[in-house]
Design a protein around this motif. Structure first.
Motif, PDB file in Angstrom:
ATOM      1  N   ALA A 340      10.085  44.991   9.652  1.00  0.00           N
ATOM      2  CA  ALA A 340       9.405  46.083   8.961  1.00  0.00           C
ATOM      3  C   ALA A 340      10.426  46.932   8.222  1.00  0.00           C
ATOM      4  O   ALA A 340      11.587  47.032   8.619  1.00  0.00           O
ATOM      5  CB  ALA A 340       8.632  46.927   9.969  1.00  0.00           C
ATOM      6  N   THR A 341      10.000  47.545   7.136  1.00  0.00           N
ATOM      7  CA  THR A 341      10.888  48.397   6.353  1.00  0.00           C
ATOM      8  C   THR A 341      10.282  49.785   6.243  1.00  0.00           C
ATOM      9  O   THR A 341       9.075  49.938   6.117  1.00  0.00           O
ATOM     10  CB  THR A 341      11.123  47.818   4.953  1.00  0.00           C
ATOM     11  N   GLY A 342      11.151  50.802   6.291  1.00  0.00           N
ATOM     12  CA  GLY A 342      10.679  52.175   6.247  1.00  0.00           C
ATOM     13  C   GLY A 342      11.441  53.016   5.251  1.00  0.00           C
ATOM     14  O   GLY A 342      12.094  52.492   4.331  1.00  0.00           O
ATOM     15  N   VAL A 356       7.062  51.519  -2.977  1.00  0.00           N
ATOM     16  CA  VAL A 356       6.470  50.924  -1.783  1.00  0.00           C
ATOM     17  C   VAL A 356       5.489  49.828  -2.169  1.00  0.00           C
ATOM     18  O   VAL A 356       5.178  49.623  -3.341  1.00  0.00           O
ATOM     19  CB  VAL A 356       5.748  51.994  -0.919  1.00  0.00           C
ATOM     20  N   GLY A 357       4.960  49.149  -1.162  1.00  0.00           N
ATOM     21  CA  GLY A 357       3.950  48.136  -1.391  1.00  0.00           C
ATOM     22  C   GLY A 357       4.525  46.890  -2.030  1.00  0.00           C
ATOM     23  O   GLY A 357       5.730  46.608  -1.958  1.00  0.00           O
ATOM     24  N   LEU A 370      -0.067  44.843   6.095  1.00  0.00           N
ATOM     25  CA  LEU A 370       0.542  45.495   7.258  1.00  0.00           C
ATOM     26  C   LEU A 370       1.912  46.057   6.932  1.00  0.00           C
ATOM     27  O   LEU A 370       2.281  47.148   7.392  1.00  0.00           O
ATOM     28  CB  LEU A 370       0.683  44.475   8.402  1.00  0.00           C
ATOM     29  N   THR A 371       2.686  45.312   6.150  1.00  0.00           N
ATOM     30  CA  THR A 371       4.023  45.763   5.776  1.00  0.00           C
ATOM     31  C   THR A 371       3.942  47.057   4.981  1.00  0.00           C
ATOM     32  O   THR A 371       4.699  48.001   5.218  1.00  0.00           O
ATOM     33  CB  THR A 371       4.729  44.677   4.939  1.00  0.00           C
ATOM     34  N   ARG A 392      11.245  55.300  13.285  1.00  0.00           N
ATOM     35  CA  ARG A 392      10.611  54.447  14.288  1.00  0.00           C
ATOM     36  C   ARG A 392       9.936  53.246  13.623  1.00  0.00           C
ATOM     37  O   ARG A 392       9.322  53.369  12.575  1.00  0.00           O
ATOM     38  CB  ARG A 392       9.586  55.276  15.052  1.00  0.00           C
ATOM     39  N   ASN A 393      10.025  52.095  14.264  1.00  0.00           N
ATOM     40  CA  ASN A 393       9.363  50.887  13.769  1.00  0.00           C
ATOM     41  C   ASN A 393       8.104  50.660  14.587  1.00  0.00           C
ATOM     42  O   ASN A 393       8.177  50.388  15.779  1.00  0.00           O
ATOM     43  CB  ASN A 393      10.301  49.679  13.886  1.00  0.00           C
ATOM     44  N   GLU A 394       6.948  50.758  13.948  1.00  0.00           N
ATOM     45  CA  GLU A 394       5.674  50.609  14.653  1.00  0.00           C
ATOM     46  C   GLU A 394       4.960  49.306  14.289  1.00  0.00           C
ATOM     47  O   GLU A 394       3.759  49.184  14.478  1.00  0.00           O
ATOM     48  CB  GLU A 394       4.769  51.806  14.351  1.00  0.00           C
ATOM     49  N   LEU A 395       5.714  48.327  13.777  1.00  0.00           N
ATOM     50  CA  LEU A 395       5.082  47.112  13.283  1.00  0.00           C
ATOM     51  C   LEU A 395       5.835  45.875  13.733  1.00  0.00           C
ATOM     52  O   LEU A 395       7.063  45.821  13.686  1.00  0.00           O
ATOM     53  CB  LEU A 395       5.046  47.135  11.744  1.00  0.00           C
ATOM     54  N   VAL A 396       5.078  44.874  14.174  1.00  0.00           N
ATOM     55  CA  VAL A 396       5.613  43.535  14.392  1.00  0.00           C
ATOM     56  C   VAL A 396       4.798  42.590  13.516  1.00  0.00           C
ATOM     57  O   VAL A 396       3.576  42.491  13.670  1.00  0.00           O
ATOM     58  CB  VAL A 396       5.521  43.102  15.868  1.00  0.00           C
TER      59      VAL A 396
END
Length: 433
Positions: A340-342, A356-357, A370-371, A392-396
């Motif tokens: 995931a990227t933030g 983004v996107g 989801l990304t 924080r990474n909230e995605l797998v």
């Protein structure tokens, strides 16, 4: 600049989700959408069924914004693009109300009173977003930050293999489409060619194969630039998105059955027209004749022209945000092998500007909703000053079942891993995402 809004460019899935997160955090937001409705680009491929299920297609902050209105999140199933719009994206845009400015095309982003060259005071100077409305009137919106979620839909790649239109491609535009077909009945009995190796091309091939089954004399040829078709069929049983796996498995079946002919290593150099038909010439001299229609589905590229007066950092090969390019390079990774990227990875040299996107991926394929939702969650947290949440990474991400990247470009049979097993999938809907 606490009194100025964050301007979001694009009211598509990520733009709307960004606005939901910003609103939830108490920040003012304005969405500039060039279409007459929300998710106008998605509506253009409304006939296509996604391979992501409903739980992967809605954003958490958007759900929290919608639920007080009586909206209920669809629990299961694989929507078409039109269903995604009508059952989620349009209600979300309605809930955001007059924060969305329709018919508003962004023509430029800059710092007020400063072009790209001026360094002094940039960080403390508001952004100015230049716009043109549907009546041709220009305007400006001052902003504390800008989130570019404008996507890549408006800029499909050409059929020409070197990144530019092939010789004769513009002149043959009436016989070349850059969109996934819907009704193909008028192509019955003709020779149809699909150029491209991604999910869009696979979907088109499957749609056309149905026509070839029904209508004798219909020929479907699939042109791949790479020397191998190995990775076209996806990860089979190892793919954690079952409808994506089904897409590749169905494509393998129609090829094995002889309904679709695959030609590898065919890199289009020229189109020639004669009596309403096309001849395609490859870089190596091969020719494909008697073609009635070409579907060039070779991916997309971002439009950065309206960002020319701000300082951005894009990867030299992918046109992707530089901070994520190494993670999404299709020569190295499949989309399920990237993280995931933030906000940290998406940050631009121009402080307060984020891309983004799908646009953040540049020319890299297989971007998942989801990304994008994780991207905008992190960016909104950063803009609100919640740096712990931003980091924080909230995605797998779901695995693709494909190991590594695309393998050799030229060698026939080259690939990064063994051919995937064929799934027995029974009767499934045509799907893509």
């Amino acid at each position: 600049m606490p009194d100025l809004p964050v301007v979001v460019i694009g009211a598509g899935p990520q733009g709307l989700a960004a606005a939901a997160h910003l609103t939830e955090r108490g920040l003012d937001v304005v969405i500039a959408e060039r279409g007459a409705t929300a998710a106008a680009a998605v509506s253009e491929w409304g006939h296509v069924r996604l391979f992501s299920a409903w739980p992967e297609l809605t954003d958490a902050a958007a759900r929290r914004l919608l639920e007080p209105t009586g909206w209920t999140a669809p629990a299961s199933g694989y929507p078409t693009g039109a269903e995604w719009v009508s059952e989620y994206l349009a209600p979300l845009a309605k809930a955001l109300g007059d924060r969305v400015l329709y018919g508003t095309t962004v023509t430029g982003v800059a710092r007020r009173g400063r072009d790209k060259v001026v360094a002094s005071g940039r960080k403390s100077t508001p952004f100015v977003v230049h716009t043109v409305d549907q009546d041709g009137h220009d305007g400006r919106i001052l902003a504390s930050a800008v989130i570019d979620a404008s996507g890549t839909w408006a800029q499909p790649n050409p059929a020409g293999a070197d990144g530019f239109p092939a010789v004769g491609e513009p002149a043959a535009s009436d016989l070349i489409s850059y969109r996934i077909p819907d009704d193909v009945s008028d192509l019955a009995g003709s020779h149809v060619v699909v150029v491209g190796a991604g999910h869009s091309a696979t979907h088109a091939v499957l749609r056309l194969s149905e026509l070839a089954r029904r209508e004798p004399g219909t020929r479907v040829t699939w042109l791949l630039r790479r020397g191998s078709a190995v990775n076209v069929f996806g990860g089979g049983a190892g793919d954690e998105l079952p409808e994506r796996a089904a897409l590749g498995s169905r494509a393998r079946k129609v090829i094995d059955a002889g309904i679709v002919k695959v030609i590898t290593g065919f890199r289009v150099a020229e189109f020639r027209q004669d009596a309403g038909e096309l001849t395609l010439l490859a870089e190596d001299g091969r020719e494909l004749t008697g073609v009635a229609q070409v579907f060039a589905l070779t991916g997309f590229r971002p439009d950065t022209s309206f960002l020319r007066e701000v300082r951005i950092d894009l990867d030299a090969s992918l046109d992707a945000v530089a901070g994520i390019a190494a993670e999404i390079d299709p020569n190295i990774h499949s989309c399920g092998s990237v993280g995931a990227t933030g906000a940290r990875q998406l940050a631009q040299p121009e402080q307060g500007l984020f891309i983004v996107g799908a646009k953040s991926y540049g020319r890299a394929p297989t971007f998942l909703a989801l990304t994008g939702y994780e991207q905008v969650r992190s960016v909104a947290a950063h803009l609100a000053g919640d740096h712990e949440a931003a980091a924080r990474n909230e995605l797998v991400l779901p695995d693709t079942g494909v190991c590594g990247g695309a393998g050799g470009f030229d060698a026939e049979g080259a690939g990064c891993c063994a051919a995937p097993a064929v799934l027995q999938i029974g009767s499934r809907p045509v799907s893509v995402g």
